[in-house]
Design a protein around this motif. Structure first.
Motif, PDB file in Angstrom:
ATOM      1  N   LEU A   1      -6.896  -0.822  -0.365  1.00 32.28           N
ATOM      2  CA  LEU A   1      -7.910  -0.641  -1.415  1.00 32.28           C
ATOM      3  C   LEU A   1      -7.331  -1.017  -2.774  1.00 32.28           C
ATOM      4  CD1 LEU A   1      -9.613   2.687  -0.256  1.00 32.28           C
ATOM      5  CD2 LEU A   1     -10.461   0.349   0.010  1.00 32.28           C
ATOM      6  N   GLU A   2      -6.077  -0.641  -2.998  1.00 35.50           N
ATOM      7  CA  GLU A   2      -5.431  -1.026  -4.259  1.00 35.50           C
ATOM      8  C   GLU A   2      -5.308  -2.550  -4.347  1.00 35.50           C
ATOM      9  OE1 GLU A   2      -2.961   3.154  -4.886  1.00 35.50           O
ATOM     10  OE2 GLU A   2      -1.908   1.406  -4.056  1.00 35.50           O
ATOM     11  N   ALA A   3      -4.982  -3.182  -3.211  1.00 34.20           N
ATOM     12  CA  ALA A   3      -4.855  -4.646  -3.200  1.00 34.20           C
ATOM     13  C   ALA A   3      -6.206  -5.302  -3.496  1.00 34.20           C
ATOM     14  CB  ALA A   3      -4.322  -5.119  -1.850  1.00 34.20           C
ATOM     15  N   LEU A   4      -7.277  -4.766  -2.902  1.00 34.89           N
ATOM     16  CA  LEU A   4      -8.611  -5.338  -3.133  1.00 34.89           C
ATOM     17  C   LEU A   4      -9.039  -5.136  -4.590  1.00 34.89           C
ATOM     18  CD1 LEU A   4     -11.248  -6.648  -2.108  1.00 34.89           C
ATOM     19  CD2 LEU A   4     -12.005  -4.373  -1.387  1.00 34.89           C
ATOM     20  N   GLU A   5      -8.711  -3.976  -5.146  1.00 37.98           N
ATOM     21  CA  GLU A   5      -9.081  -3.725  -6.546  1.00 37.98           C
ATOM     22  C   GLU A   5      -8.359  -4.698  -7.482  1.00 37.98           C
ATOM     23  OE1 GLU A   5     -10.445   0.918  -5.847  1.00 37.98           O
ATOM     24  OE2 GLU A   5      -8.442   0.540  -6.657  1.00 37.98           O
ATOM     25  N   ALA A   6      -7.147  -5.125  -7.075  1.00 36.31           N
ATOM     26  CA  ALA A   6      -6.365  -6.047  -7.923  1.00 36.31           C
ATOM     27  C   ALA A   6      -6.685  -7.514  -7.637  1.00 36.31           C
ATOM     28  CB  ALA A   6      -4.878  -5.798  -7.697  1.00 36.31           C
ATOM     29  N   ASP A   7      -7.169  -7.827  -6.439  1.00 40.52           N
ATOM     30  CA  ASP A   7      -7.341  -9.224  -6.031  1.00 40.52           C
ATOM     31  C   ASP A   7      -8.710  -9.411  -5.372  1.00 40.52           C
ATOM     32  OD1 ASP A   7      -7.037 -11.845  -5.057  1.00 40.52           O
ATOM     33  OD2 ASP A   7      -5.879 -11.214  -3.298  1.00 40.52           O
ATOM     34  N   HIS A   8      -9.728  -9.742  -6.159  1.00 38.86           N
ATOM     35  CA  HIS A   8     -11.053  -9.969  -5.552  1.00 38.86           C
ATOM     36  C   HIS A   8     -11.822 -11.119  -6.202  1.00 38.86           C
ATOM     37  CE1 HIS A   8     -11.535  -6.723  -8.615  1.00 38.86           C
ATOM     38  NE2 HIS A   8     -12.387  -7.630  -9.058  1.00 38.86           N
ATOM     39  N   GLU A   9     -11.192 -11.829  -7.142  1.00 43.30           N
ATOM     40  CA  GLU A   9     -11.894 -12.953  -7.782  1.00 43.30           C
ATOM     41  C   GLU A   9     -12.387 -13.963  -6.739  1.00 43.30           C
ATOM     42  OE1 GLU A   9     -12.887 -13.466 -10.911  1.00 43.30           O
ATOM     43  OE2 GLU A   9     -12.087 -11.473 -11.406  1.00 43.30           O
ATOM     44  N   PHE A  10     -11.547 -14.199  -5.717  1.00 43.02           N
ATOM     45  CA  PHE A  10     -11.921 -15.196  -4.697  1.00 43.02           C
ATOM     46  C   PHE A  10     -13.202 -14.813  -3.953  1.00 43.02           C
ATOM     47  CE2 PHE A  10     -10.688 -13.133  -0.662  1.00 43.02           C
ATOM     48  CZ  PHE A  10      -9.937 -12.057  -1.138  1.00 43.02           C
TER      49      PHE A  10
ATOM     50  N   LYS B   1     -18.988  -7.647  -7.990  1.00 40.35           N
ATOM     51  CA  LYS B   1     -18.025  -6.630  -8.409  1.00 40.35           C
ATOM     52  C   LYS B   1     -18.591  -5.242  -8.109  1.00 40.35           C
ATOM     53  CE  LYS B   1     -14.349  -5.289 -10.932  1.00 40.35           C
ATOM     54  NZ  LYS B   1     -14.425  -3.866 -10.671  1.00 40.35           N
ATOM     55  N   ASP B   2     -19.876  -5.073  -8.388  1.00 44.10           N
ATOM     56  CA  ASP B   2     -20.541  -3.791  -8.141  1.00 44.10           C
ATOM     57  C   ASP B   2     -20.464  -3.404  -6.654  1.00 44.10           C
ATOM     58  OD1 ASP B   2     -22.820  -1.708  -8.430  1.00 44.10           O
ATOM     59  OD2 ASP B   2     -23.613  -3.166  -6.991  1.00 44.10           O
ATOM     60  N   GLN B   3     -20.648  -4.406  -5.808  1.00 43.39           N
ATOM     61  CA  GLN B   3     -20.607  -4.162  -4.364  1.00 43.39           C
ATOM     62  C   GLN B   3     -19.198  -3.747  -3.927  1.00 43.39           C
ATOM     63  OE1 GLN B   3     -20.862  -7.827  -2.190  1.00 43.39           O
ATOM     64  NE2 GLN B   3     -21.489  -6.857  -0.285  1.00 43.39           N
TER      65      GLN B   3
END
Ligand code: GLN
Ligand code: MG
Ligand code: MG
Length: 468
Positions: free
Chosen positions: A419-428, A437-439
């Motif tokens: 979850l921490e990784a997804l919060e930091a890396d989701h631009e792609f 982002k909301d989703q």
């Protein structure tokens, strides 16, 4: 294209009494709303029906709860398990105020991912082939009387063909609990149950080609063949439904929980992927393993974003108990045509048309719509940015000395880390507004509840180690 009048005609011809509108919540659970078939008209099938979305965890708040369930008329099935004839309709969720797809609806996320692929010009079709493993255990409700009712087993009428008869009487010979991978019956006692699962799926119109016992005791796999991304995610919802239903009829319970048993193999959902364009396979070429450059970049993108992907592909606290060395589940983020210990395997000897890559870290607790869409977005990011995955790892990765492993990245070790990784890396994931982002925030919020619940609950191993 099936029209509303075609579907209504089928309802009439096949004397369908119920229409079950099905949709998938963010965690991947199939939800439904059952309509009296004869009350439905063409407008409702075309425009959709209102329902209260506030009861779905992670969706709308109570003061703006109305949403539209819009049937996908291309994905209509007869439910083989209902007592009265029932038609299953896969639905998308539409916002009443805008008439657009609801961004937090996983199925429309998957549809947007397919559309985004087309818009990139990289390909027009993504094929996905999943291998969802599961365990099947005796249903304790059948041991102590059905559903804890207090009735002895002899007092209740078992479902016909329940498999119970095989287990009663003089059991002078009992097959070992861990019978292994391929021995035939009676060591493999679930041949008929798996067969019934597969023939039910075939009867419903799904592409299936096999079934087999898996490595762990009571572990199984059914062969669902590949399809396009949304199609395969839909098929996976049917797969799980059929597995649970048939197991139940036989007095068993099935679970897709990745690691129900310590010290034995867990259950994965290896996911094969390939991109095609104009009827031609784009993953076949003259690079490593007979792959194309784009396929290598696709692998590079998945490896680069793997830790963030884990939040979707391995979405439970239990998922990380599977991702440990020694049980055929991957740990290292490497790729190889030779060994199955790598996270990304290139199936050996596959011809041009079957050229594909198998991602081995996902498990079947994943919401298939979100997991496949996220994998595709990571792979496309790899192609767009020419992210090379480096050298292939053709050694048995479990046996490498620590020094050689030091630089090889690994999958996440916990849902917290994912979850921490997804919060930091989701631009792609946000490209083409496939995810929003909301989703992602709403999804993480749901999943943090699970992390905190497990982290704050004393577990049996702690009593064992620390009680006295
Ligand atoms: N059960 C293994 C896993 O967790 C895979 C075993 C297999 O399919 N060869 O991924
Ligand atoms: Mg398997
Ligand atoms: Mg596999």
């Amino acid at each position: 294209m099936a029209s509303a009048s075609d579907v209504l005609k089928r309802i009439k011809d096949e004397e369908i009494e119920w229409v079950d509108l099905r949709f998938t919540d963010p965690k991947g659970k199939w939800q439904h709303l059952t309509m009296v078939a004869k009350t439905l008209d063409e407008d409702q099938l075309e425009d959709g029906l209102m329902f209260d979305g506030s009861s779905i965890a992670g969706w709308k708040v109570i003061n703006e709860s109305d949403m539209i369930l819009k049937p996908d008329l291309e994905r209509v099935y007869v439910d083989p398990f209902s007592a009265e004839p029932m038609m299953i309709m896969f639905c998308d969720i539409v916002e009443p105020s805008t008439g657009e797809w609801y961004a937090r609806d996983p199925r429309t996320t998957a549809k947007r991912a397919e559309a985004y692929l087309k818009s990139t010009g990289i390909g027009d079709t993504i094929y996905v082939g999943p291998e969802a493993e599961f365990f099947m255990f005796d249903d304790v409700r059948f041991e102590d009387g059905y559903a804890g009712s207090g009735f002895a087993l002899d007092d209740i009428e078992l479902p016909t063909n329940s498999g119970r008869e095989y287990e009663s009487g003089n059991l002078a010979h009992r097959p070992r609990a861990k019978g292994g991978y391929f021995p035939v019956a009676p060591v493999d006692s679930a041949v008929d149950i798996r067969g019934e699962m597969v023939s039910t799926m075939i009867e419903m119109g799904l592409p299936c080609d096999k079934h087999h016992h898996e490595v762990a005791a009571a572990q199984h796999e059914l062969g669902l063949t590949f399809g396009t991304l949304v199609e395969t995610a839909d098929n996976m919802q049917i797969y799980k439904y059929v597995v649970h239903q048939v197991a139940h009829i036989y007095g068993k319970t099935a679970t897709f929980m990745p690691k129900p048993i310590k010290d034995d193999n867990g259950s994965g959902m290896h996911t094969h992927m390939s991109i095609w364009d104009g009827g031609k396979p784009t993953f076949s070429g003259n690079q490593y393993g007979g792959l194309s450059e784009n396929c290598l970049y696709y692998i590079g993108g998945v490896i680069k974003h793997a830790k963030a992907l884990n939040a979707f592909t391995n979405p439970t606290t239990n998922s990380y108990k599977r991702l440990v060395p020694g049980f055929e589940a991957p740990v290292l983020l490497a790729y190889s045509a030779r060994n199955r210990s790598a996270s990304c395997r290139i199936p050996y000897g596959a011809g041009d048309k079957a050229k594909r890559v198998e991602f081995r870290f996902p498990d079947a607790m994943a919401n298939p719509y979100l997991a496949y869409a996220a994998l595709l977005m990571a792979g496309l990011d790899g192609i767009q940015n020419k992210i090379h995955p480096g050298e292939a790892m053709d050694k048995n990765l479990y046996d490498l000395p620590p020094a050689e492993l030091a630089d090889v990245p690994t999958v996440c070790g916990s849902l917290r880390e994912a979850l921490e990784a997804l919060e930091a890396d989701h631009e792609f994931l946000l490209k083409g507004e496939v995810f929003t982002k909301d989703q992602i925030d709403a999804y993480c919020e749901l999943k943090w509840d699970e992390v905190l619940r497990v982290e704050t609950t004393p577990c049996p191993a702690e009593f064992d180690m620390y009680y006295s």
